[in-house]
Design an enzyme around this catalytic site. Structure first.
Site: not given
Length: 490
Positions: A30, A35, A219, A260, A262-264, A271
């Site tokens: 890096d 870091k 995704n 996947f 679940y409401a929210g 991502c």
């Protein structure tokens, strides 16, 4: 095997640490010296459960090296993982400048056959661009341009469960080129991932472009499920239905499943938002319109404001004089990632309406301060109305309502009696549906979830019980009369 990982962000650090844990020797590169110093001192610049322990262990064993030395990094590994960031450009497409610069440095410094692995999430066709860049650098050095091969090996890591996902993957996707160098590279990748396939084969081999598209498609599908369920939850609010009952009803269908659903308050993170937008741009670049994907984005942007809409319905548009306690800042539990976190949208909108906010998160408050300061750069004076608290009950003290923004386990079973005493008013806006509505109401709270409602006994139930008792009494009397008349024997 000797491995080089370029980039020590989320993907690069998890990849390097987990490959070292399997006995490989890994050089992590890096250019950020600060870091690298943190990592060499045994620290970890990101929060991911279990990662610090793996890094410490493999540093002690001498299987992990952290450095800013580019030439040493390229010389070290037979396999070179590119795991740098691909942030969204202004138009939503993926910015490949870091990926191509990493490829350029590999071409400038390599001196033997290398397998170059795109681990970063990159648009379809990136492997071709990486190949061109490396080949040009080799040509500039008068070296054979076929002395390497580019592999697409997308990551499928969930933040908060990345170690488990890497060590016990659902699948490993390898996209290789159909030439002699590609076949050699494919065999090296097979050897590298052999420890992950001991019980059964998890690796899917395909062409490079299919592998690149697989990541975006995966995704986008998951994001679609989330946005779909959020739309149904909003409809449930209007219809008086309970989204949790609906979720169980449709999730029991094996063709759908429970994951996947679940409401929210919408998805966030590094991502889904970036990849969904980039996929739409890839299609647009090739003359295609992904109408469903665009709708997924629109629903998610709307959903990030759903709690604000519920608050306005309850208190009005002017929130001056109101104080809200907010539990959860990270976009999901077990991470300090604030990228595209719905809490940022809620905080800005409430502050803009004159509210005061007292916020708490178990691990993300440092990152939250940085992110929210950037969000409020056009109205920094409002930051005076935002405070951060190490103790969740301290954050609740004197607040007019509690907002749940992240489903941390520590929030699931608080002392409701103490919480009720701390709040100025017993009101909960549950943006992640972590509480049972009836339980909260029974505790004396006013509850507002996302598509949730408390079970209430139908008004006819008392009459039904009375009728049942009357029938039972009449039946008992009939049996008694029959017995006394000798019609039945005991």
């Amino acid at each position: 095997m000797k491995i080089t990982v370029i980039g020590t962000g989320y993907v690069g650090l998890v990849t390097g640490a987990c490959l070292a844990e399997q006995g490989n020797h890994v050089f992590c590169l890096d250019l950020n010296q600060e870091k690298i110093d943190i990592l060499n001192a045994g620290g970890v610049p990101i929060y991911e459960p279990g990662l610090k322990e793996i890094i410490e262990r493999n540093l002690a064993y001498g299987r992990l090296i952290f450095s800013t030395d580019v030439s040493a990094a390229v010389a070290y590994g037979d396999i070179q993982f590119i795991a740098v960031g691909t942030p969204p450009s202004e138009d939503g497409s993926a910015d490949l400048s870091y990926v191509l610069e990493a490829a350029r440095q590999i071409g400038r410094h390599m001196n033997r056959f290398k397998v170059v692995v795109n681990k970063s999430t990159v648009p379809v066709g990136t492997a071709d661009k990486v190949t061109e860049v490396i080949a040009q650098e080799l040509l500039n050095r008068s070296l054979p341009s076929e002395n390497f091969s580019v592999i697409s090996n997308p990551e499928f890591l969930k933040e908060g469960a990345a170690i488990e996902d890497f060590m016990r993957p659902d699948r490993i996707v390898i996209g290789s080129q159909a030439n002699a160098a590609g076949f050699a590279a494919k065999e090296m990748m097979r050897q590298l991932y052999a420890p992950f396939n001991r019980h059964h084969e998890r690796t899917y081999y395909m062409d490079v472009r299919s592998a690149e598209l697989t990541k975006y498609a995966a995704n986008a599908m998951l994001a679609t499920r989330i946005s779909f369920m959020n739309e149904i939850a909003n409809l449930a609010d209007v219809l008086g239905a309970d989204i949790e009952s609906v979720r169980q009803g449709i999730g029991s269908d094996t063709r759908i499943g429970y994951s996947f659903l679940y409401a929210g308050t919408g998805y966030g993170g590094s991502c889904f938002p970036k990849d969904v937008s980039a996929l739409a741009k890839i299609a647009e670049h090739h003359g295609q319109e992904l109408k469903l994907i665009k709708a997924v984005e629109e629903v998610n942007e709307y959903q990030k404001n759903i709690l604000v809409k519920k608050i306005i319905n309850r208190y009005g548009k002017d929130l001056a004089g109101k104080t809200f306690c907010l539990w959860g800042l990270a976009f999901k539990p077990n991470t300090d990632d604030m990228r595209e976190a719905p809490s940022r949208v809620v905080i800005r909108n409430l502050l803009m309406r004159g509210a005061q906010i007292k916020a708490h998160d178990p691990v993300a408050m440092h990152e939250a301060r940085l992110a929210i300061n950037g969000d409020m750069s056009d109205c920094t004076e409002l930051l005076e109305d935002l405070s951060f608290h190490e103790d969740p009950l301290d954050a609740a003290q004197g607040a007019d309502a509690l907002l749940i923004m992240t489903e941390w386990k520590s929030f699931r079973s608080p002392d409701f009696h103490t919480l009720k005493q701390a709040l100025a008013a017993p009101v909960i806006f549950d943006g992640r549906n972590i509480y049972d509505p009836q339980l909260i109401i029974d505790q004396g709270f006013e509850y507002e979830g996302i598509g949730r409602k408390a079970f209430q006994e139908p008004s006819y139930l008392p009459e039904l019980f009375i009728l049942k008792n009357q029938i039972m009494n009449q039946a008992s009397q009939i049996v008694s009369d029959a017995a006394s008349g000798g019609l039945i024997q005991h």
